[in-house]
Design an enzyme around this catalytic site. Structure first.
Site, PDB file in Angstrom:
ATOM      1  N   SER A  59     -12.574  -4.277   2.067  1.00 11.31           N
ATOM      2  CA  SER A  59     -12.774  -3.655   3.379  1.00 11.31           C
ATOM      3  C   SER A  59     -14.262  -3.412   3.601  1.00 11.31           C
ATOM      4  CB  SER A  59     -12.031  -2.320   3.460  1.00 11.31           C
ATOM      5  OG  SER A  59     -10.641  -2.506   3.393  1.00 11.31           O
ATOM      6  N   ARG A  85       0.844  -1.193   0.000  1.00 13.22           N
ATOM      7  CA  ARG A  85       0.000   0.000   0.000  1.00 13.22           C
ATOM      8  C   ARG A  85       0.879   1.242   0.000  1.00 13.22           C
ATOM      9  NH1 ARG A  85      -2.564   3.795   3.331  1.00 13.22           N
ATOM     10  NH2 ARG A  85      -4.748   4.183   2.797  1.00 13.22           N
ATOM     11  N   LYS A 119      -4.646   5.687  10.363  1.00  9.13           N
ATOM     12  CA  LYS A 119      -5.801   6.374   9.765  1.00  9.13           C
ATOM     13  C   LYS A 119      -6.572   7.030  10.900  1.00  9.13           C
ATOM     14  CE  LYS A 119      -6.642   3.704   5.546  1.00  9.13           C
ATOM     15  NZ  LYS A 119      -7.676   2.959   4.780  1.00  9.13           N
TER      16      LYS A 119
END
Length: 218
Positions: A123, A54, A152
């Site tokens: 997700s 990612r 996050k």
């Protein structure tokens, strides 16, 4: 662009479930001068069994190049490698598959684009999203954030009761993500998850191998 032949192999449902035990999501912020391949190798030595590449800052071409660098590291260890969100990077690199969120391409479109052999993760945060993803061909689900996380900071939390309900609602493996560390592992024990995912708990640790070992206790 046609999907290249898989670098690895066709992963069975049981293979994927086992691999979900300790799922690592890469983050370039924690490299500290080290190569991504070296930190991922250390994480795998410590017990990581699934890797998601990612990096939202990279172009598709650079992401594909990075995936090709990671591929041999994962292949020799028998660890699946997927790319976050970027289907074209998956096609260019020939890695195992992709992980998408609710705001990314729909799971059914991803499955049609990459074919039946690719691993597709999604997700989710609700039972409805989980069931829809399973029906659309997802191989596993990532559910979170289950705890507050610096990775996050704006992530919406999913309660442990909702996590448990999602696990009961689907037959595919569920991975808990978001603020997971060794101290919080016991709170997840009875939820029904197949495993846990971590970012900073692994890659921000001074000893990546030991950090992965501590999470492998799940």
């Amino acid at each position: 662009m046609a999907l290249p032949r898989h670098i690895y192999r066709k992963w069975s449902e049981e293979d994927i479930r086992r691999a979900c035990r300790l799922y690592a999501v890469t983050d370039p912020r924690w490299l500290q001068g080290r190569s991504l391949a070296s930190v991922v190798a250390d994480a795998i030595i410590g017990g990581v069994s699934f890797v998601q590449l990612r990096d939202k800052q990279l172009s598709t071409l650079d992401l594909a190049r990075q995936a090709r660098e990671l591929a041999p590291v994962c292949r020799v260890a028998g660890v699946p490698l997927v790319i976050n969100d970027d289907i074209e990077a998956v096609k260019m690199s020939g890695v195992d598959g992709v992980h998408v969120g609710q705001a990314d391409a729909p799971c059914a479109e991803v499955r049609a684009e990459l074919g039946e052999d690719a691993i597709v993760g999604v997700s989710v945060q609700t039972i409805e999203q989980a069931r829809a993803a399973e029906a659309a061909g997802a191989d596993y689900l990532g559910v979170g954030a289950v705890f507050s996380t610096s990775t996050k900071a704006d992530a919406e939390l999913v309660s442990l009761s909702m996590l448990t309900s999602i696990c009961r609602a689907v037959s595919i493996p569920v991975v808990a993500i978001g603020g997971v560390d060794a101290e919080r592992l016991p709170k997840l024990a009875d939820t029904g998850i197949a495993g846990v995912a971590a970012v900073s708990a692994i890659f921000a640790a001074p000893d990546i191998k030991e950090a992965a070992r501590s999470l492998r206790r799940f």
